[in-house]
Design a protein around this motif. Structure first.
Motif, PDB file in Angstrom:
ATOM      1  N   GLU A  77      31.589  -9.239  -3.546  1.00  0.00           N
ATOM      2  CA  GLU A  77      31.213  -9.633  -2.191  1.00  0.00           C
ATOM      3  C   GLU A  77      30.263  -8.604  -1.598  1.00  0.00           C
ATOM      4  O   GLU A  77      30.414  -7.402  -1.809  1.00  0.00           O
ATOM      5  CB  GLU A  77      32.467  -9.750  -1.326  1.00  0.00           C
ATOM      6  N   ASP A  78      29.292  -9.115  -0.863  1.00  0.00           N
ATOM      7  CA  ASP A  78      28.423  -8.256  -0.065  1.00  0.00           C
ATOM      8  C   ASP A  78      28.211  -8.947   1.279  1.00  0.00           C
ATOM      9  O   ASP A  78      28.881  -9.930   1.581  1.00  0.00           O
ATOM     10  CB  ASP A  78      27.101  -7.929  -0.786  1.00  0.00           C
ATOM     11  N   GLU A  79      27.274  -8.460   2.083  1.00  0.00           N
ATOM     12  CA  GLU A  79      27.084  -9.031   3.418  1.00  0.00           C
ATOM     13  C   GLU A  79      26.490 -10.439   3.397  1.00  0.00           C
ATOM     14  O   GLU A  79      26.590 -11.178   4.376  1.00  0.00           O
ATOM     15  CB  GLU A  79      26.234  -8.103   4.294  1.00  0.00           C
ATOM     16  N   LYS A  80      25.891 -10.860   2.268  1.00  0.00           N
ATOM     17  CA  LYS A  80      25.235 -12.161   2.208  1.00  0.00           C
ATOM     18  C   LYS A  80      25.982 -13.216   1.401  1.00  0.00           C
ATOM     19  O   LYS A  80      25.773 -14.405   1.597  1.00  0.00           O
ATOM     20  CB  LYS A  80      23.835 -11.999   1.617  1.00  0.00           C
ATOM     21  N   SER A  81      26.817 -12.791   0.465  1.00  0.00           N
ATOM     22  CA  SER A  81      27.462 -13.768  -0.404  1.00  0.00           C
ATOM     23  C   SER A  81      28.795 -13.261  -0.942  1.00  0.00           C
ATOM     24  O   SER A  81      29.124 -12.082  -0.817  1.00  0.00           O
ATOM     25  CB  SER A  81      26.542 -14.108  -1.579  1.00  0.00           C
ATOM     26  N   ILE A  82      29.508 -14.187  -1.547  1.00  0.00           N
ATOM     27  CA  ILE A  82      30.765 -13.867  -2.217  1.00  0.00           C
ATOM     28  C   ILE A  82      30.832 -14.715  -3.482  1.00  0.00           C
ATOM     29  O   ILE A  82      30.389 -15.869  -3.483  1.00  0.00           O
ATOM     30  CB  ILE A  82      31.984 -14.143  -1.302  1.00  0.00           C
ATOM     31  N   SER A  83      31.330 -14.131  -4.559  1.00  0.00           N
ATOM     32  CA  SER A  83      31.526 -14.915  -5.776  1.00  0.00           C
ATOM     33  C   SER A  83      32.869 -14.567  -6.400  1.00  0.00           C
ATOM     34  O   SER A  83      33.281 -13.408  -6.425  1.00  0.00           O
ATOM     35  CB  SER A  83      30.386 -14.710  -6.775  1.00  0.00           C
ATOM     36  N   LEU A  84      33.542 -15.615  -6.851  1.00  0.00           N
ATOM     37  CA  LEU A  84      34.825 -15.503  -7.526  1.00  0.00           C
ATOM     38  C   LEU A  84      34.631 -16.048  -8.930  1.00  0.00           C
ATOM     39  O   LEU A  84      34.027 -17.114  -9.099  1.00  0.00           O
ATOM     40  CB  LEU A  84      35.893 -16.324  -6.800  1.00  0.00           C
ATOM     41  N   SER A  85      35.131 -15.338  -9.944  1.00  0.00           N
ATOM     42  CA  SER A  85      34.929 -15.767 -11.324  1.00  0.00           C
ATOM     43  C   SER A  85      36.234 -15.791 -12.109  1.00  0.00           C
ATOM     44  O   SER A  85      37.159 -15.035 -11.823  1.00  0.00           O
ATOM     45  CB  SER A  85      33.954 -14.825 -12.038  1.00  0.00           C
ATOM     46  N   ALA A  86      36.249 -16.653 -13.112  1.00  0.00           N
ATOM     47  CA  ALA A  86      37.389 -16.740 -14.035  1.00  0.00           C
ATOM     48  C   ALA A  86      36.881 -17.240 -15.377  1.00  0.00           C
ATOM     49  O   ALA A  86      35.994 -18.101 -15.435  1.00  0.00           O
ATOM     50  CB  ALA A  86      38.446 -17.695 -13.502  1.00  0.00           C
ATOM     51  N   ASN A  87      37.428 -16.699 -16.443  1.00  0.00           N
ATOM     52  CA  ASN A  87      37.143 -17.201 -17.783  1.00  0.00           C
ATOM     53  C   ASN A  87      38.179 -18.257 -18.119  1.00  0.00           C
ATOM     54  O   ASN A  87      39.373 -18.072 -17.874  1.00  0.00           O
ATOM     55  CB  ASN A  87      37.196 -16.076 -18.815  1.00  0.00           C
ATOM     56  N   VAL A  88      37.710 -19.376 -18.666  1.00  0.00           N
ATOM     57  CA  VAL A  88      38.605 -20.465 -19.039  1.00  0.00           C
ATOM     58  C   VAL A  88      38.279 -20.934 -20.450  1.00  0.00           C
ATOM     59  O   VAL A  88      37.144 -20.810 -20.915  1.00  0.00           O
ATOM     60  CB  VAL A  88      38.516 -21.662 -18.054  1.00  0.00           C
ATOM     61  N   SER A  89      39.281 -21.477 -21.096  1.00  0.00           N
ATOM     62  CA  SER A  89      39.114 -22.052 -22.424  1.00  0.00           C
ATOM     63  C   SER A  89      39.132 -23.565 -22.286  1.00  0.00           C
ATOM     64  O   SER A  89      40.052 -24.131 -21.679  1.00  0.00           O
ATOM     65  CB  SER A  89      40.252 -21.584 -23.327  1.00  0.00           C
ATOM     66  N   TYR A  90      38.102 -24.209 -22.832  1.00  0.00           N
ATOM     67  CA  TYR A  90      38.016 -25.664 -22.750  1.00  0.00           C
ATOM     68  C   TYR A  90      37.406 -26.180 -24.046  1.00  0.00           C
ATOM     69  O   TYR A  90      36.332 -25.722 -24.454  1.00  0.00           O
ATOM     70  CB  TYR A  90      37.164 -26.067 -21.537  1.00  0.00           C
ATOM     71  N   ARG A  91      38.092 -27.088 -24.699  1.00  0.00           N
ATOM     72  CA  ARG A  91      37.636 -27.668 -25.969  1.00  0.00           C
ATOM     73  C   ARG A  91      37.253 -26.592 -26.993  1.00  0.00           C
ATOM     74  O   ARG A  91      36.235 -26.694 -27.665  1.00  0.00           O
ATOM     75  CB  ARG A  91      36.477 -28.613 -25.747  1.00  0.00           C
ATOM     76  N   GLY A  92      38.039 -25.544 -27.061  1.00  0.00           N
ATOM     77  CA  GLY A  92      37.842 -24.514 -28.074  1.00  0.00           C
ATOM     78  C   GLY A  92      36.758 -23.495 -27.773  1.00  0.00           C
ATOM     79  O   GLY A  92      36.456 -22.654 -28.622  1.00  0.00           O
ATOM     80  N   SER A  93      36.161 -23.554 -26.598  1.00  0.00           N
ATOM     81  CA  SER A  93      35.111 -22.593 -26.224  1.00  0.00           C
ATOM     82  C   SER A  93      35.505 -21.869 -24.946  1.00  0.00           C
ATOM     83  O   SER A  93      36.274 -22.386 -24.139  1.00  0.00           O
ATOM     84  CB  SER A  93      33.773 -23.301 -26.006  1.00  0.00           C
ATOM     85  N   CYS A  94      34.947 -20.692 -24.755  1.00  0.00           N
ATOM     86  CA  CYS A  94      35.197 -19.898 -23.552  1.00  0.00           C
ATOM     87  C   CYS A  94      34.046 -20.101 -22.564  1.00  0.00           C
ATOM     88  O   CYS A  94      32.875 -20.012 -22.948  1.00  0.00           O
ATOM     89  CB  CYS A  94      35.323 -18.422 -23.920  1.00  0.00           C
ATOM     90  N   TYR A  95      34.394 -20.363 -21.317  1.00  0.00           N
ATOM     91  CA  TYR A  95      33.413 -20.535 -20.255  1.00  0.00           C
ATOM     92  C   TYR A  95      33.782 -19.653 -19.068  1.00  0.00           C
ATOM     93  O   TYR A  95      34.962 -19.419 -18.806  1.00  0.00           O
ATOM     94  CB  TYR A  95      33.359 -21.991 -19.779  1.00  0.00           C
ATOM     95  N   THR A  96      32.776 -19.199 -18.356  1.00  0.00           N
ATOM     96  CA  THR A  96      32.998 -18.478 -17.110  1.00  0.00           C
ATOM     97  C   THR A  96      32.670 -19.420 -15.964  1.00  0.00           C
ATOM     98  O   THR A  96      31.556 -19.935 -15.870  1.00  0.00           O
ATOM     99  CB  THR A  96      32.121 -17.220 -17.016  1.00  0.00           C
ATOM    100  N   LEU A  97      33.668 -19.669 -15.112  1.00  0.00           N
ATOM    101  CA  LEU A  97      33.474 -20.455 -13.894  1.00  0.00           C
ATOM    102  C   LEU A  97      33.265 -19.486 -12.747  1.00  0.00           C
ATOM    103  O   LEU A  97      34.014 -18.520 -12.604  1.00  0.00           O
ATOM    104  CB  LEU A  97      34.705 -21.304 -13.588  1.00  0.00           C
ATOM    105  N   THR A  98      32.244 -19.721 -11.943  1.00  0.00           N
ATOM    106  CA  THR A  98      31.968 -18.876 -10.785  1.00  0.00           C
ATOM    107  C   THR A  98      31.832 -19.743  -9.547  1.00  0.00           C
ATOM    108  O   THR A  98      31.047 -20.692  -9.525  1.00  0.00           O
ATOM    109  CB  THR A  98      30.680 -18.051 -10.979  1.00  0.00           C
ATOM    110  N   LEU A  99      32.610 -19.412  -8.542  1.00  0.00           N
ATOM    111  CA  LEU A  99      32.516 -20.039  -7.232  1.00  0.00           C
ATOM    112  C   LEU A  99      31.642 -19.120  -6.403  1.00  0.00           C
ATOM    113  O   LEU A  99      32.026 -17.984  -6.124  1.00  0.00           O
ATOM    114  CB  LEU A  99      33.911 -20.186  -6.643  1.00  0.00           C
ATOM    115  N   PHE A 100      30.437 -19.566  -6.058  1.00  0.00           N
ATOM    116  CA  PHE A 100      29.446 -18.735  -5.374  1.00  0.00           C
ATOM    117  C   PHE A 100      29.173 -19.303  -3.990  1.00  0.00           C
ATOM    118  O   PHE A 100      28.839 -20.476  -3.854  1.00  0.00           O
ATOM    119  CB  PHE A 100      28.154 -18.684  -6.186  1.00  0.00           C
ATOM    120  N   ALA A 101      29.323 -18.470  -2.956  1.00  0.00           N
ATOM    121  CA  ALA A 101      29.118 -18.936  -1.589  1.00  0.00           C
ATOM    122  C   ALA A 101      28.137 -18.027  -0.861  1.00  0.00           C
ATOM    123  O   ALA A 101      28.234 -16.796  -0.939  1.00  0.00           O
ATOM    124  CB  ALA A 101      30.437 -18.948  -0.834  1.00  0.00           C
ATOM    125  N   ILE A 102      27.207 -18.639  -0.141  1.00  0.00           N
ATOM    126  CA  ILE A 102      26.260 -17.917   0.698  1.00  0.00           C
ATOM    127  C   ILE A 102      26.836 -17.916   2.104  1.00  0.00           C
ATOM    128  O   ILE A 102      27.122 -18.974   2.683  1.00  0.00           O
ATOM    129  CB  ILE A 102      24.872 -18.587   0.696  1.00  0.00           C
TER     130      ILE A 102
END
Length: 107
Positions: A77-102
């Protein structure tokens, strides 16, 4: 706090870690999550490169649905935005999901 725009981003995991959540059917009932994970899985199957990502603008109510379904493990987080991230496993692959807000700047 109010936000101007909120996005859900997905990309191949940059770095695999021990904190990878598995996706279950309850999570896939959230349309925005299902959409980005399906796009990622389809792209991943077609391209061997990790140089891609997919994002989807979120609308009212979707942010709360996503925050209830995913346990985000990192926050930036900074004064302009915030981002939340999590690694998830889906169909045998790893993905990073990021919730990004301005953040909406007060005048």
């Amino acid at each position: 706090m109010e936000f101007e725009d909120v996005w859900l981003e997905v990309r191949a995991c940059v770095q695999e870690s021990n904190s990878i959540a598995s996706i279950d059917s309850r999570i896939l009932e959230v349309p925005a999550l299902s959409e980005v994970l399906e796009a990622a899985a389809n792209t991943n199957a077609k391209h061997s490169s990790d140089m891609w990502d997919y994002s989807r603008r979120l609308f009212a109510g979707e942010v709360d649905q996503i925050k209830k379904a995913i346990e985000f493990s990192s926050k930036v987080e900074d004064e302009k935005s915030i981002s939340l991230s999590a690694n998830v496993s889906y169909r045998g692959s790893c993905y990073t999901l990021t919730l990004f807000a301005i953040k909406r700047l007060s005048q």
